[in-house]
Scaffold this active site. Structure first.
Site, PDB file in Angstrom:
ATOM      1  N   LYS A  54     -13.701 -10.501  21.197  1.00  0.00           N
ATOM      2  CA  LYS A  54     -13.917  -9.141  21.698  1.00  0.00           C
ATOM      3  C   LYS A  54     -14.987  -9.079  22.795  1.00  0.00           C
ATOM      4  O   LYS A  54     -14.976  -8.154  23.614  1.00  0.00           O
ATOM      5  CB  LYS A  54     -14.320  -8.224  20.549  1.00  0.00           C
ATOM      6  CG  LYS A  54     -13.219  -7.936  19.540  1.00  0.00           C
ATOM      7  CD  LYS A  54     -12.234  -6.913  20.061  1.00  0.00           C
ATOM      8  CE  LYS A  54     -11.305  -6.425  18.963  1.00  0.00           C
ATOM      9  NZ  LYS A  54     -10.370  -5.398  19.458  1.00  0.00           N
ATOM     10  N   SER A  79     -14.096  -1.317  13.967  1.00  0.00           N
ATOM     11  CA  SER A  79     -14.372  -1.754  12.597  1.00  0.00           C
ATOM     12  C   SER A  79     -15.428  -2.847  12.566  1.00  0.00           C
ATOM     13  O   SER A  79     -15.878  -3.233  11.494  1.00  0.00           O
ATOM     14  CB  SER A  79     -13.088  -2.280  11.946  1.00  0.00           C
ATOM     15  OG  SER A  79     -12.617  -3.415  12.645  1.00  0.00           O
ATOM     16  N   ASN A  81     -15.972  -5.974  15.252  1.00  0.00           N
ATOM     17  CA  ASN A  81     -16.119  -6.952  16.324  1.00  0.00           C
ATOM     18  C   ASN A  81     -16.215  -6.307  17.707  1.00  0.00           C
ATOM     19  O   ASN A  81     -17.021  -6.728  18.534  1.00  0.00           O
ATOM     20  CB  ASN A  81     -14.969  -7.961  16.280  1.00  0.00           C
ATOM     21  CG  ASN A  81     -15.153  -8.997  15.186  1.00  0.00           C
ATOM     22  OD1 ASN A  81     -16.270  -9.233  14.723  1.00  0.00           O
ATOM     23  ND2 ASN A  81     -14.076  -9.613  14.748  1.00  0.00           N
ATOM     24  N   TYR A 116     -28.105  -5.644  18.071  1.00  0.00           N
ATOM     25  CA  TYR A 116     -27.924  -5.715  19.517  1.00  0.00           C
ATOM     26  C   TYR A 116     -28.439  -4.465  20.236  1.00  0.00           C
ATOM     27  O   TYR A 116     -28.373  -4.369  21.458  1.00  0.00           O
ATOM     28  CB  TYR A 116     -26.451  -5.926  19.868  1.00  0.00           C
ATOM     29  CG  TYR A 116     -25.908  -7.287  19.488  1.00  0.00           C
ATOM     30  CD1 TYR A 116     -26.604  -8.452  19.809  1.00  0.00           C
ATOM     31  CD2 TYR A 116     -24.699  -7.411  18.823  1.00  0.00           C
ATOM     32  CE1 TYR A 116     -26.113  -9.696  19.459  1.00  0.00           C
ATOM     33  CE2 TYR A 116     -24.192  -8.666  18.481  1.00  0.00           C
ATOM     34  CZ  TYR A 116     -24.897  -9.802  18.794  1.00  0.00           C
ATOM     35  OH  TYR A 116     -24.401 -11.041  18.447  1.00  0.00           O
ATOM     36  N   ASP A 173       4.724 -24.765  23.664  1.00  0.00           N
ATOM     37  CA  ASP A 173       6.037 -24.270  23.236  1.00  0.00           C
ATOM     38  C   ASP A 173       5.928 -22.920  22.553  1.00  0.00           C
ATOM     39  O   ASP A 173       6.847 -22.097  22.627  1.00  0.00           O
ATOM     40  CB  ASP A 173       6.683 -25.277  22.273  1.00  0.00           C
ATOM     41  CG  ASP A 173       6.939 -26.617  22.932  1.00  0.00           C
ATOM     42  OD1 ASP A 173       7.605 -26.643  23.985  1.00  0.00           O
ATOM     43  OD2 ASP A 173       6.443 -27.631  22.405  1.00  0.00           O
ATOM     44  N   GLU A 205       0.696  -9.924  12.378  1.00  0.00           N
ATOM     45  CA  GLU A 205       0.059  -8.779  11.728  1.00  0.00           C
ATOM     46  C   GLU A 205      -0.048  -8.986  10.225  1.00  0.00           C
ATOM     47  O   GLU A 205       0.715  -9.774   9.646  1.00  0.00           O
ATOM     48  CB  GLU A 205       0.903  -7.514  11.933  1.00  0.00           C
ATOM     49  CG  GLU A 205       0.986  -6.996  13.327  1.00  0.00           C
ATOM     50  CD  GLU A 205       1.823  -5.725  13.387  1.00  0.00           C
ATOM     51  OE1 GLU A 205       1.306  -4.703  13.857  1.00  0.00           O
ATOM     52  OE2 GLU A 205       3.000  -5.756  12.961  1.00  0.00           O
ATOM     53  N   GLY A 209       0.306  -3.863   7.281  1.00  0.00           N
ATOM     54  CA  GLY A 209       0.093  -3.056   8.475  1.00  0.00           C
ATOM     55  C   GLY A 209       0.970  -3.509   9.623  1.00  0.00           C
ATOM     56  O   GLY A 209       0.471  -3.943  10.663  1.00  0.00           O
ATOM     57  N   ASP A 211       2.764  -2.078  11.914  1.00  0.00           N
ATOM     58  CA  ASP A 211       3.143  -1.063  12.894  1.00  0.00           C
ATOM     59  C   ASP A 211       3.642  -1.679  14.191  1.00  0.00           C
ATOM     60  O   ASP A 211       4.559  -1.164  14.837  1.00  0.00           O
ATOM     61  CB  ASP A 211       1.975  -0.124  13.176  1.00  0.00           C
ATOM     62  CG  ASP A 211       0.763  -0.860  13.721  1.00  0.00           C
ATOM     63  OD1 ASP A 211       0.456  -0.703  14.914  1.00  0.00           O
ATOM     64  OD2 ASP A 211       0.133  -1.601  12.958  1.00  0.00           O
ATOM     65  N   SER A 307      -9.359 -15.866  16.206  1.00  0.00           N
ATOM     66  CA  SER A 307      -9.955 -14.741  16.928  1.00  0.00           C
ATOM     67  C   SER A 307     -11.411 -14.446  16.601  1.00  0.00           C
ATOM     68  O   SER A 307     -12.121 -13.877  17.430  1.00  0.00           O
ATOM     69  CB  SER A 307      -9.119 -13.478  16.714  1.00  0.00           C
ATOM     70  OG  SER A 307      -9.063 -13.136  15.342  1.00  0.00           O
ATOM     71  N   ASN A 310     -16.657 -13.372  12.056  1.00  0.00           N
ATOM     72  CA  ASN A 310     -17.660 -12.448  11.521  1.00  0.00           C
ATOM     73  C   ASN A 310     -17.219 -11.896  10.174  1.00  0.00           C
ATOM     74  O   ASN A 310     -16.438 -10.953  10.095  1.00  0.00           O
ATOM     75  CB  ASN A 310     -17.886 -11.297  12.511  1.00  0.00           C
ATOM     76  CG  ASN A 310     -18.538 -11.772  13.790  1.00  0.00           C
ATOM     77  OD1 ASN A 310     -19.401 -12.650  13.759  1.00  0.00           O
ATOM     78  ND2 ASN A 310     -18.136 -11.217  14.912  1.00  0.00           N
TER      79      ASN A 310
END
Length: 323
Positions: A54, A79, A81, A116, A173, A205, A209, A211, A307, A310
């Site tokens: 992120k 939420s 990150n 931060y 690939d 996903e 969830g 969607d 990804s 944390n």
């Protein structure tokens, strides 16, 4: 709505991030290769600044602010990150930041965001509309809203992770990417289509969830209730206009995995690769493993974007113990 971002925007984001974002390592695992019959290339964004991909999108977006925007600052909802990413980017660029976060976000993400230097405003993700709340605060304070995924500059920044992966290892690939709101998936698709046109791109996903999967099948954005999954970074209710536009055009398929599969991924990363990876960060690997188990990746060169890392350590231990 602006035009969809392009690979040229990913290239421009790469230049802005130079010297600010880490060029994260691409790791291999002979155990994974042997177990699933493919060659895996893990792009480890859990080693990115603030612990997740992120940072790329947030810094790219904030670095384009004009003087007035920098003076007023940035506001975001997240939420965790994206919250940390905007907070850190704002600090590095010398501007204030306000982050709207759900009350049940991991404690480590609260602490990091405040650490931060950002102001944190809490909301209930199951009863309150985070987007409406954030928009109201942005209007009241004159701040610029940077959403977590549906923004051209955010998408372009996230695409730099896949660009680095493909620059480092060459054509693939298949490329598996975690899918929440679609920023990383759509940005990765831009890079893959430019650098490895034959590569099949898959968004992954949580089963609870799906969607994005429903949206791709229906040809329109499908809204769902907030999903209940351990992948807190993918508890989104819908894709964005920008992300869906790119996903519909450039992503081959969207697949789903269970929370049990995510814990299996966490355990593999910990035991075999000595990495702490959050549940959301295991989505891509879990999807790749499922595809390989089904026989679809035999001998293939497979990119996996890990990804983020944390995760609250107490929660991490509980999940690995099966609690």
């Amino acid at each position: 709505m602006q035009a969809l971002p392009t690979y040229d925007d990913v290239i421009a984001a790469t230049a802005r991030l130079q010297g600010h974002a880490h060029r994260t390592p691409v790791l291999r695992s002979s155990t994974a290769d042997a177990r699933w019959g493919a060659q895996f290339f893990f792009k480890c964004e859990n080693f990115q600044r603030m612990g997740a991909f992120k940072f790329r999108g947030a810094f790219n977006a904030l670095s384009k602010f004009d003087a007035a925007q920098r003076h007023a600052g940035a506001i975001a909802f997240s939420s965790g990150n994206h919250a940390q990413a905007v907070a850190l980017s704002a600090r590095l660029l010398g501007m204030p930041a306000v982050i709207v976060m759900p009350k049940d976000a991991p404690a480590a993400k609260f602490a990091a965001t405040r650490g931060y230097g950002a102001e944190v405003v809490l909301y209930d993700r199951f009863t309150e509309d985070r987007e409406a709340l954030t928009q109201r605060l942005a209007t009241e304070r004159g701040m610029t809203l940077i959403p977590p995924y549906d923004h051209p500059d955010v998408i372009a920044g996230q695409g730099t992770a896949a660009k680095e992966l493909l620059d480092d290892v060459g054509a693939l690939d298949a490329l598996f990417v975690c899918l929440g709101g679609g920023g990383l998936t759509s940005g990765s698709a831009l890079a893959a289509r430019a650098l490895s046109p034959q590569c099949k791109v898959f968004g992954v996903e949580p089963e609870a969830g799906n969607d994005g999967q429903q949206s791709l099948r229906a040809g329109r954005i499908v809204h769902i209730e907030t999903p209940k999954t351990i992948a807190d970074g993918a508890q989104t209710q819908h894709l964005g206009q920008y992300t869906f536009g790119i996903i519909r055009r450039d992503v081959d398929d969207i697949v789903t995995v269970t929370d049990v599969q995510l814990v299996d991924g966490m355990r593999f990363f910990a035991e075999r690769m000595k990495m702490v990876v959050e549940p959301t960060g295991c989505l891509a690997f879990a999807g790749a493993c499922a595809a390989a188990t089904a026989g679809g990746l035999q001998g293939a060169r497979v990119g996996v974007i890990v990804s983020g890392g944390n995760v609250d350590l107490a929660r991490y231990a509980d999940l690995l113990r099966g609690e």
